[in-house]
Design a protein around this motif. Sequence first.
Motif, PDB file in Angstrom:
ATOM      1  N   CYS A  21       1.034  -1.082   0.003  1.00 21.39           N
ATOM      2  CA  CYS A  21      -0.060   0.028  -0.070  1.00 21.39           C
ATOM      3  C   CYS A  21       1.036   1.243   0.076  1.00 21.39           C
ATOM      4  N   PHE A  23       3.966   1.420  -1.062  1.00 19.95           N
ATOM      5  CA  PHE A  23       4.733   1.540  -2.289  1.00 19.95           C
ATOM      6  C   PHE A  23       3.846   2.136  -3.330  1.00 19.95           C
ATOM      7  N   GLY A  24       2.420   1.535  -3.269  1.00 17.97           N
ATOM      8  CA  GLY A  24       1.431   2.320  -4.371  1.00 17.97           C
ATOM      9  C   GLY A  24       1.247   3.313  -4.139  1.00 17.97           C
ATOM     10  N   MET A  26       3.246   5.724  -3.184  1.00 18.42           N
ATOM     11  CA  MET A  26       4.283   6.597  -3.398  1.00 18.42           C
ATOM     12  C   MET A  26       4.325   6.602  -5.071  1.00 18.42           C
ATOM     13  N   LEU A  27       4.148   5.337  -5.805  1.00 20.00           N
ATOM     14  CA  LEU A  27       4.183   5.424  -7.150  1.00 20.00           C
ATOM     15  C   LEU A  27       2.872   6.505  -7.695  1.00 20.00           C
ATOM     16  N   VAL A  28       1.900   6.401  -7.159  1.00 19.48           N
ATOM     17  CA  VAL A  28       0.814   7.511  -7.789  1.00 19.48           C
ATOM     18  C   VAL A  28       1.408   8.548  -7.308  1.00 19.48           C
ATOM     19  N   TYR A  29       1.900   9.063  -6.095  1.00 19.35           N
ATOM     20  CA  TYR A  29       2.059  10.311  -5.819  1.00 19.35           C
ATOM     21  C   TYR A  29       3.357  11.198  -6.904  1.00 19.35           C
ATOM     22  N   ASN A  30       4.275   9.946  -7.001  1.00 19.60           N
ATOM     23  CA  ASN A  30       5.489  10.469  -8.124  1.00 19.60           C
ATOM     24  C   ASN A  30       4.794  10.600  -9.598  1.00 19.60           C
ATOM     25  N   ALA A  31       3.745   9.670  -9.598  1.00 17.06           N
ATOM     26  CA  ALA A  31       3.390   9.893 -11.168  1.00 17.06           C
ATOM     27  C   ALA A  31       2.642  11.248 -11.557  1.00 17.06           C
TER      28      ALA A  31
END
Length: 124
Positions: A21, A23-24, A26-31
């Motif tokens: 969760c 990690f996901g 963080m991916l969404v935030y950075n995207a």
Amino acid sequence: MDTNSGRKIQSEKIILAFALCVFGAMLVYNAFFIPEVPAEIYNSGDISYEKPEIKTEKSDGKVNLNTAKREELIEGIPGVGEKIANRIISYRETRGEFKNTQEIMNIKGVGEKLFEKIKDYITV
């Protein structure tokens, strides 16, 4: 199965789910995060970075009928006022881009006489 090993497996599953969760997220935030770079950074040190000037409305000092805004049409083309500028914009919105400068004569109020006057001020 031993109760301690069952608890350990369940604990590991919870930790793994939590890590996934995070990690996901963080991916969404950075995207979607786009950092704003202060102007001091652009012009610091030996190298100066200037934002490029985008020229869409004029080419060789001429007003582009396909990209110019209403104000640019009025200010850049002699004899073109608000009404004709609005008609030019309406024409290109409904029929698409002008294919050549002579097509401006399809605009109500622009005849051969006005075209001869403005042909050196316009481009497509």
